[in-house]
Design an enzyme around this catalytic site. Structure first.
Site, PDB file in Angstrom:
ATOM      1  CG  HIS A  83       4.087  -4.851  -2.427  1.00 52.40           C
ATOM      2  ND1 HIS A  83       2.962  -5.127  -3.185  1.00 52.40           N
ATOM      3  CD2 HIS A  83       4.064  -5.746  -1.403  1.00 52.40           C
ATOM      4  CE1 HIS A  83       2.294  -6.121  -2.627  1.00 52.40           C
ATOM      5  NE2 HIS A  83       2.933  -6.519  -1.554  1.00 52.40           N
ATOM      6  CG  ASP A 204       2.381  -4.091  -6.428  1.00 49.38           C
ATOM      7  OD1 ASP A 204       3.598  -4.320  -6.513  1.00 49.38           O
ATOM      8  OD2 ASP A 204       1.787  -3.974  -5.341  1.00 49.38           O
ATOM      9  CB  SER A 599       2.044  -9.742  -1.972  1.00 48.01           C
ATOM     10  OG  SER A 599       1.181  -8.758  -1.522  1.00 48.01           O
TER      11      SER A 599
HETATM   12  N1  ARG Z   1      -1.384  -3.677   0.716  1.00 43.73           N
HETATM   13  C1  ARG Z   1      -0.510  -4.507  -0.049  1.00 43.73           C
HETATM   14  C2  ARG Z   1       0.141  -5.556   0.863  1.00 43.73           C
HETATM   15  O1  ARG Z   1      -0.298  -5.754   1.940  1.00 43.73           O
HETATM   16  C3  ARG Z   1       0.467  -3.710  -0.835  1.00 43.73           C
HETATM   17  C4  ARG Z   1       1.508  -3.052  -0.015  1.00 43.73           C
HETATM   18  C5  ARG Z   1       2.444  -2.177  -0.766  1.00 43.73           C
HETATM   19  N2  ARG Z   1       3.016  -1.268   0.185  1.00 43.73           N
HETATM   20  C6  ARG Z   1       2.587  -0.005   0.386  1.00 43.73           C
HETATM   21  N3  ARG Z   1       2.903   0.592   1.497  1.00 43.73           N
HETATM   22  N4  ARG Z   1       1.898   0.613  -0.512  1.00 43.73           N
HETATM   23  O2  ARG Z   1       1.297  -5.852   0.905  1.00 43.73           O
HETATM   24  N1  GLU Z   2      -0.135  -6.910  -0.190  1.00 44.79           N
HETATM   25  C1  GLU Z   2      -0.203  -8.098   0.602  1.00 44.79           C
HETATM   26  C2  GLU Z   2       1.112  -8.858   0.674  1.00 44.79           C
HETATM   27  O1  GLU Z   2       2.159  -8.277   0.692  1.00 44.79           O
HETATM   28  C3  GLU Z   2      -1.289  -8.960   0.081  1.00 44.79           C
HETATM   29  C4  GLU Z   2      -2.523  -8.286   0.340  1.00 44.79           C
HETATM   30  C5  GLU Z   2      -3.269  -8.939   1.446  1.00 44.79           C
HETATM   31  O2  GLU Z   2      -2.874  -8.848   2.625  1.00 44.79           O
HETATM   32  O3  GLU Z   2      -4.263  -9.520   1.075  1.00 44.79           O
HETATM   33  O4  GLU Z   2       1.139 -10.049   0.797  1.00 44.79           O
END
Ligand code: ARG
Ligand code: GLU
Length: 664
Positions: A83, A204, A599
């Site tokens: 991502h 990922d 991330s």
């Molecule tokens: N939750 C993760 C972060 O904050 C992964 C995001 C990937 N994006 C998504 N929409 N699935 O970035």
């Molecule tokens: N997916 C998040 C990012 O893009 C990290 C997940 C979080 O927020 O802990 O940095």
């Protein structure tokens, strides 16, 4: 009296016993090193951060100004999340070469794909410049000197609301090429349904290579550039992990607000999050429907959708978690205890009261700004799309979607804008046209024009009035350079408040809020009690992918090859025995304190070897940007063994292993 004492003790305890809470500055990590070593870390503070010798920091970088990545070879090969590479992968994709859907693997260095507008930054050094500033040097002077005639980038960041100022000096590389990415059906497996949730089976990751000039210095893209050689890269450990094992995360957490008072948490949980969630639900419904109808639209809106959906879902978990933990109440008690202590200290006596007063002054202002960003300032409404840019095929679909977005977002803005804060031209036009929808139709019809958009005066007049209104609101906050809900006055007050907290609550382990500067978090591998009678184990396995597999749903439709491998348990050298069966581990949980920006961060074992790549948090831990609950807060990491399995068995790119180092 007794009650007061017990609440006080409770409040103090609640905020001090958080074993693994914290995002620590690497240059000050010596203050934590005893604790880290007691928990299983085997290296020294100098191994983590040093300006005199190679250290782990030389292998970690800020990727694309919002994620973390790390070097895993002597030849500039980096790994980050899928991502995090998503924008770049989308830009390289077309319906003919759909790397989002099919993945991509360079079979040689010549096949790696250059990217415009993608850079990585390594931290060269950091320095506490609080005293230099106090002694009269200006930030401009300090930054200018640190840049060494353009060789480096530098910035000064506040810690503890300005109680300390730190200089950060970076080396930026701009020639970063795509080496490999799994298809989205692996890299984004589970999509937004599984996002922010456990059990998780998302592969990922994506891989890029940094190129430098012949002197190993940053350079713009050139076919003559050579792979960058850093002073350090991570060794990879395939030995596996057990519950309780030490883990450390080294990366660039973006933003937290751990010290805000109860009023601010109340605003977030009861006013800001609900509005943003509601508006984004409507936006996403429209975008999802448009994407489902047309593959070209699916690609065009892939990254936009993912980013809208990501925060949308996070806020829901955050509001839920803060309610469950009753954070507003516990913060209130904590503040009251502080105020009792401060009663005879003129410096701190009124600070909480003043904070509350300032919040009361700015809530509507800030809410208006947030509402505008979610509605009339979204790029779908502020950019005009021309048929000549979009082409005959896409133009009608994009316009059909935009028309609905205009109607919906104009209505949301109109209904929710606090009294007295509406953009004057907008208010006047709604009055004239009779409803926000009618005005939206009119404005949308202008975007259909074929002539130069600069001619579309009415649109521009509105945009300019929006800008003026934003300018006025920002002026009332006193600054626009602050993160989150804040104002110039609040920032001043927090400087005092946090200083006071550190005196009063001396046992608490204070760390500066995340601000996209390099940090160390550490903790241990482990599951958690999700709900009554439900324990979430700390790892997932390949068979779980097959259980979720569904050819009917884009996000769950795994590649046929992966389907066969798992069905036949044809894991070859990647199969390991876990709990009495042969499998490939996929993701694992640990209790490191992380946030957005982490991330792609390396997840390291006690020897500083790479065991995983961080990519998410669990549903109830998204509140850790505001309050960290050790019972629930878990970060989600991709097991490095699944990465290697995918590179080898799905990407057929095991030649990449030759440049990596594997721990003995
Ligand atoms: N939750 C993760 C972060 O904050 C992964 C995001 C990937 N994006 C998504 N929409 N699935 O970035
Ligand atoms: N997916 C998040 C990012 O893009 C990290 C997940 C979080 O927020 O802990 O940095």
């Amino acid at each position: 009296m007794k009650r007061i004492i017990s609440t006080l003790c409770f409040a103090l305890l609640a905020l001090t016993s958080f074993a693994d809470e914290g995002m620590w500055l690497p240059s000050l990590i010596s203050s934590r090193i005893d604790d880290m070593r007691a928990k299983g870390f085997q290296l020294t503070a100098e191994d983590i951060y040093s300006i005199n010798q190679a250290s782990l920091k030389d292998a970690v970088m800020l990727f694309d100004d919002g994620c973390t990545a790390e070097l895993i070879s002597r030849d500039g090969l980096l790994i980050t999340n899928h991502h995090c590479g998503y924008d770049a992968i989308q830009r390289l994709s077309s319906v003919e070469h759909d790397y989002l859907t099919d993945g991509f693997w360079a079979m040689s260095r010549e096949e790696e794909l250059p990217n415009e507008n993608l850079n990585v930054k390594f931290l060269k050094r950091m320095e506490d410049v609080t005293e230099r500033l106090a002694a009269g040097e200006t930030p401009e002077q300090i930054i200018e000197e640190a840049c060494e005639n353009g060789r480096y980038k530098a910035s000064i960041e506040q810690m503890y609301y300005g109680n300390q100022q730190f200089l950060f000096v970076y080396e930026q590389f701009d020639d970063v090429r795509l080496v490999g990415t799994p298809p989205s059906s692996i890299g984004k497996f589970g999509g937004d349904t599984d996002n922010w949730a456990w059990p998780r089976h998302t592969g990922d990751f994506s891989m890029f290579r940094i190129y430098a000039d012949k002197d190993n210095r940053p350079a713009a893209y050139s076919p003559d550039n050579v792979p960058y050689r850093s002073a350090a890269h991570f060794k990879i450990s395939t030995k596996g992990i057990q519950e309780g094992d030490f883990t450390m995360i080294y990366g660039f957490p973006g933003s937290t607000q751990e010290y805000i008072i109860s009023d601010a948490v109340d605003y977030i949980v009861h006013r800001s999050d609900p509005m943003k969630i509601r508006v984004r639900t409507k936006r996403l419904d429209l975008i999802n429907a448009a994407q489902a109808k047309d593959p070209a639209m699916r690609i065009r809106y892939a990254a936009v959708n993912a980013s809208i959906a990501n925060a949308w879902k996070k806020w829901q978990g955050e509001a839920l978690g803060l309610e469950r933990l009753n954070t507003v109440q516990s913060k209130r008690e904590y503040e009251e205890a502080f105020e009792r202590w401060a009663a005879d200290k003129p410096e701190y006596r009124d600070v909480v009261k003043e904070l509350k007063k300032e919040y009361a002054r700015i809530f509507d202002i800030y809410f208006t700004l947030e509402l505008m960003s979610e509605t009339i300032r979204t790029s779908q409404l502020t950019n005009v799309y021309l048929r000549s840019e979009l082409g005959d095929e896409l133009f009608p679909q994009v316009q059909a979607l935009n028309r609905e977005l205009f109607r919906t977002l104009y209505r949301e803005y109109y209904d929710n804008c606090p009294e007295g804060y509406m953009v004057p031209l907008f208010a006047a036009k709604v009055e004239r046209f009779g409803s926000p929808e009618a005005y939206a139709e009119h404005m949308f019809s202008l975007t259909n024009r074929e002539d130069d958009v600069k001619e579309v005066e009415e649109l521009n007049a509105l945009l300019s009035d929006i800008k003026t209104t934003v300018g006025k609101l920002v002026e009332q906050l006193g600054t626009n350079s602050l993160r989150n809900l804040n104002s110039a006055r609040l920032n001043e007050l927090y400087t005092t408040y946090v200083k006071g907290l550190r005196e009063w609550d001396a046992e608490r382990a204070f760390y500066p809020d995340a601000n996209l500067t390099l940090r160390v978090a550490y903790g241990k591998v482990g599951g958690y009690h999700y709900a009554d009678a439900v324990y979430h184990k700390y790892y997932t396995t390949a068979e779980g992918i097959l259980a979720k597999d569904n050819p009917e749903i884009y996000d769950y439709n795994i590649p046929q090859r992966l389907r066969e491998i798992i069905a036949e348990k044809d894991y070859g050298r990647w199969g390991v025995e876990i709990d009495g069966r042969i499998t490939v581990p996929v993701c694992f949980l640990a209790d490191n304190h992380t946030t957005g920006g982490n991330s792609g961060s390396p997840v390291l074992n006690g020897r500083g070897e790479l065991i995983g790549v961080n990519f998410d948090r669990t549903w109830l831990s998204t509140m850790s940007d505001i309050a960290f609950d050790p019972a629930f807060c878990r970060n989600i990491a991709l097991d490095i063994r699944y990465v290697l399995f995918v590179i080898d068995r799905i990407g057929n790119a095991s030649y990449l292993f030759d440049e990596m180092d594997f721990a003995e």
